[in-house]
Structures are given as C-alpha cells and as structure tokens.
Design an enzyme around this catalytic site. Structure first.
Site, PDB file in Angstrom:
ATOM      1  N   MET A  58       0.847  -1.197   0.000  1.00 48.43           N
ATOM      2  CA  MET A  58       0.000   0.000   0.000  1.00 48.43           C
ATOM      3  C   MET A  58       0.881   1.244   0.000  1.00 48.43           C
ATOM      4  O   MET A  58       1.897   1.300   0.694  1.00 48.43           O
ATOM      5  CB  MET A  58      -0.908   0.022   1.231  1.00 48.43           C
ATOM      6  N   CYS A  59       0.492   2.197  -0.811  1.00 48.43           N
ATOM      7  CA  CYS A  59       1.084   3.523  -0.761  1.00 48.43           C
ATOM      8  C   CYS A  59      -0.042   4.506  -1.060  1.00 48.43           C
ATOM      9  O   CYS A  59      -1.200   4.097  -1.145  1.00 48.43           O
ATOM     10  CB  CYS A  59       2.280   3.658  -1.703  1.00 48.43           C
ATOM     11  N   TRP A  60       0.276   5.788  -1.192  1.00 48.70           N
ATOM     12  CA  TRP A  60      -0.823   6.751  -1.374  1.00 48.70           C
ATOM     13  C   TRP A  60      -1.725   6.335  -2.528  1.00 48.70           C
ATOM     14  O   TRP A  60      -2.929   6.312  -2.410  1.00 48.70           O
ATOM     15  CB  TRP A  60      -0.272   8.150  -1.599  1.00 48.70           C
ATOM     16  N   GLY A  62      -1.024   3.423  -4.495  1.00 52.79           N
ATOM     17  CA  GLY A  62      -0.881   1.983  -4.742  1.00 52.79           C
ATOM     18  C   GLY A  62      -0.016   1.696  -5.962  1.00 52.79           C
ATOM     19  O   GLY A  62       0.530   0.600  -6.104  1.00 52.79           O
ATOM     20  N   LEU A 102      -3.799   3.606  -0.139  1.00 50.70           N
ATOM     21  CA  LEU A 102      -4.179   3.819   1.262  1.00 50.70           C
ATOM     22  C   LEU A 102      -4.917   5.146   1.439  1.00 50.70           C
ATOM     23  O   LEU A 102      -5.475   5.407   2.495  1.00 50.70           O
ATOM     24  CB  LEU A 102      -2.957   3.716   2.181  1.00 50.70           C
TER      25      LEU A 102
END
Ligand SMILES: O=C(CO)[C@H](O)[C@H](O)COP(=O)(O)O
Length: 134
Positions: A58-60, A62, A102
């Site tokens: 997950m990242c800001w 994705g 996320l």
C-alpha cells in the site's frame, strides 16, 4: 497464509488491513521504511523467495509500490480498488501481490478487497496459457 505486507504511510485504512491480516493470516513485514520503492521490492522478494504466500502493498496511490514489486522477476502485482478487480487479478492473472491505495480506499473497502484477493485459491485453468506468457 503467510502474507508479506508493507505500506509507506499509516492511517485508518492501513490499520484496518493490518488488523485483518493479523487476525486471519500470518503477517510478515519484510521491511520497515518510508521508501515505497524499497517496500514494494521487499514484499515482492519475500513472495518470490517463498517467505510469503502472497504480498499486499500500500502507498498513497498503490501504483508506486505495485511498480516496484513488479520489477522483481516472478512477481505479478495487481492494483485493485474493489473486490471484483481483486478477485479477477487472482483468477485470471494469477497475481501474487495485491496493491491498494491507502488514500482512496475506505478501511472496510480495503479489507473487502484484500479478502477477495486472498479468497481465491487457484487461478482459472482456462487462463493458464495466457498467464504462462506473463
Ligand atoms: O503513492 C505513492 C507512490 O506511488 C507514495 O505513497 C506517495 O507518492 C508519497 O510518497 P513520498 O512519501 O515518498 O512523498
């Protein structure tokens, strides 16, 4: 199952996913960093090396963690935003890493997406020839 997990930020959505993975699976954290390229690659390596059955990144958006994971040979990371996309990634693409935003997925949706992804035991045999070309 053993699930390698990494996120480059923490919020309600990542906490909900971690809580679900901890409750229903064995959560593995192959790296702790705020560098999304390193995190995506670390999760990808954990899956390919056999330390985990699947990965969740997950990242800001994705996207960055998905790209980083996909740079690891043998990784098929899929960015998913709803349960149908996640289920299809397993069934029709044999994805082995799930990537999610996320920032854009509500906590309950992210958990639903992860459950859909991890709920498919085997890819569709009709897709075997296509998957073999990836
Ligand atoms: O979504 C992302 C990458 O696709 C990152 O989470 C976002 O760009 C923030 O990264 P940084 O904290 O390095 O500025």
């Amino acid at each position: 199952m053993r699930i390698a997990f990494a996120a480059d930020d923490e919020n309600e959505t990542t906490r909900a996913v971690v809580a679900y993975l901890t409750a229903e699976h064995e959560l593995i954290r192959p790296a702790r960093s705020e560098s999304w390229p390193q995190l995506g690659a670390a999760v990808g390596r954990a899956v390919v090396d056999g330390d985990a059955d699947f990965g969740v990144v997950m990242c800001w958006t994705g996207t960055g963690t998905a790209i980083a994971a996909n740079k690891v040979p043998g990784v098929r990371a899929a960015l998913a935003w709803d349960a149908w996309i996640a289920e299809g990634a397993r069934k029709w693409n044999d994805a082995n890493v799930l990537a999610m935003s996320l920032k854009r997925l509500a906590p309950d949706v992210a958990v639903e997406v992860a459950k859909a992804f991890l709920g498919v035991s085997e890819p569709d045999p009709d897709e075997a020839a296509n998957i073999a070309q990836l």
